[in-house]
Design an enzyme around this catalytic site. Sequence first.
Site, PDB file in Angstrom:
ATOM      1  N   GLN A 260       8.074 -35.946  61.718  1.00 40.69           N
ATOM      2  CA  GLN A 260       7.723 -35.785  60.313  1.00 40.69           C
ATOM      3  C   GLN A 260       6.892 -34.521  60.133  1.00 40.69           C
ATOM      4  OE1 GLN A 260       6.528 -39.548  58.214  1.00 40.69           O
ATOM      5  NE2 GLN A 260       6.528 -40.393  60.281  1.00 40.69           N
TER       6      GLN A 260
ATOM      7  N   CYS B 214      21.246 -41.188  60.878  1.00 37.89           N
ATOM      8  CA  CYS B 214      22.509 -40.791  61.487  1.00 37.89           C
ATOM      9  C   CYS B 214      23.354 -40.062  60.447  1.00 37.89           C
ATOM     10  CB  CYS B 214      23.263 -42.020  61.998  1.00 37.89           C
ATOM     11  SG  CYS B 214      22.528 -42.779  63.466  1.00 37.89           S
TER      12      CYS B 214
ATOM     13  N   HIS C  38      13.286 -38.640  65.722  1.00 37.91           N
ATOM     14  CA  HIS C  38      12.891 -37.834  64.573  1.00 37.91           C
ATOM     15  C   HIS C  38      11.384 -37.641  64.567  1.00 37.91           C
ATOM     16  CE1 HIS C  38      11.704 -41.787  63.062  1.00 37.91           C
ATOM     17  NE2 HIS C  38      11.058 -41.191  62.073  1.00 37.91           N
TER      18      HIS C  38
ATOM     19  N   ASN D 199       6.121 -39.476  66.101  1.00 39.68           N
ATOM     20  CA  ASN D 199       5.708 -40.785  66.614  1.00 39.68           C
ATOM     21  C   ASN D 199       6.906 -41.355  67.358  1.00 39.68           C
ATOM     22  OD1 ASN D 199       3.312 -40.573  65.118  1.00 39.68           O
ATOM     23  ND2 ASN D 199       4.235 -41.574  63.341  1.00 39.68           N
TER      24      ASN D 199
ATOM     25  N   CYS E 292      21.431 -47.059  60.344  1.00 38.61           N
ATOM     26  CA  CYS E 292      20.363 -46.067  60.454  1.00 38.61           C
ATOM     27  C   CYS E 292      20.519 -44.978  59.388  1.00 38.61           C
ATOM     28  CB  CYS E 292      20.365 -45.437  61.849  1.00 38.61           C
ATOM     29  SG  CYS E 292      19.161 -44.097  62.031  1.00 38.61           S
TER      30      CYS E 292
ATOM     31  N   HIS F 285      15.830 -43.800  65.356  1.00 39.31           N
ATOM     32  CA  HIS F 285      16.502 -42.518  65.573  1.00 39.31           C
ATOM     33  C   HIS F 285      15.480 -41.452  65.970  1.00 39.31           C
ATOM     34  CE1 HIS F 285      20.157 -40.032  64.640  1.00 39.31           C
ATOM     35  NE2 HIS F 285      19.243 -39.085  64.713  1.00 39.31           N
TER      36      HIS F 285
ATOM     37  N   HIS G  67      21.909 -40.947  67.952  1.00 43.40           N
ATOM     38  CA  HIS G  67      20.963 -42.035  67.666  1.00 43.40           C
ATOM     39  C   HIS G  67      20.271 -42.555  68.913  1.00 43.40           C
ATOM     40  CE1 HIS G  67      19.398 -45.542  65.422  1.00 43.40           C
ATOM     41  NE2 HIS G  67      19.643 -46.221  66.531  1.00 43.40           N
TER      42      HIS G  67
END
Length: 370
Positions: A198, A78, A196, A183, A75, A194, A143
């Site tokens: 944007q 991470c 997250h 999303n 990933c 992971h 994660h």
Amino acid sequence: MLRTRAELADGRDIFYYDRVPAATAQGPKRGLPDPRPLPRTDSRSELRHDPMLDEWVIVASHRQNRTYLPPADECPLCPSQQGRHSEIPDPDYEVAVFQNQFPSLSGGPEGARAAEPLPEHPGLFERAPGVGRCEVVCFTSDHDSSFADLSESQAATVLAAWTDRTADLQARADVAQVFCFENRGREIGVTLAHPHGQIYAYPYTTPRTARVLRSLRAHRERTGGNLFDDVLAAERADGARIVLAGEHWTAFVPAAAHWPYEVHLYPNRRVPDLTALNAAERAEFPGLYLDLLRRFDRLFATPAPYIAGWHQAPTDMPDRAEYALHLELFTIRRADDKLKFLAGSESGMGAFANDIAPEGAAERLRQAGV
């Protein structure tokens, strides 16, 4: 809150955000060098104007090669550990934000202004450089976690990062609107598992917002009132679609919700963007938002795929005080084994049909808190 800025090997910015106890003078040391042999990023995109709909479309063909659902031990979000180097050079972090390696918006002439047409493409085939910026926001180094698993203090750190990045990006000449969003879930189309989100800093006012601004002006001319204020007041007075209500925030299912489970979260005091929230509003938000996300996760047998995004006033809006900051959260899942697909009517004509009554959705979300 402590912000530390550093650079990745290809020149992209990375920012670390850390909670700093009031009793201490400094936070953790951040900003280890990135040892990866990365070439300088050159991912130019382009805007093309659709004359039929009077809106810009982003053309970013370089994104075809972006990372897609790598295994957990590869990933890129991470922290870097045990000789494996990721997009985040430090061995741990609280919240990290960096420029996307595969951005939809990037490049263009230095100092270009938002959606400035190229002179060699006039008329019906108007084009412009895809200026602006795209950033990735890593909510936690864990994660296997999710936003709903964060503590209130961790969620407050994410809010601080969203606010700081909004302030920086809104100050750029090539940015007309800043959109912080998440999303979650393969059903939504995420390419990295992971936890997250944007940030898109658009060089134009987005089509959705432009449409809202037209409604806002028409409502003011017709009634003399503010459309955001009047909708919020009407929802609070009706009460049937209220999901959560705090001292400073109200969460409700809109009366004409487009999605099976859709909630709009407004500060009770109208402000144009995240930077304008006061201390009390910032303090109440994390607990209320985490409660809302956890209710979504209790709707179905497995965690709900969702999209959550902050709607903020465009930077060039003549009277930004007329716009109301709010967060919109919705899931495309309508039952444990059924998704809401945007098929012919929705995708082809933009004419939505909802399978679940908004009042019923609000009641189920209220019950999900028990």
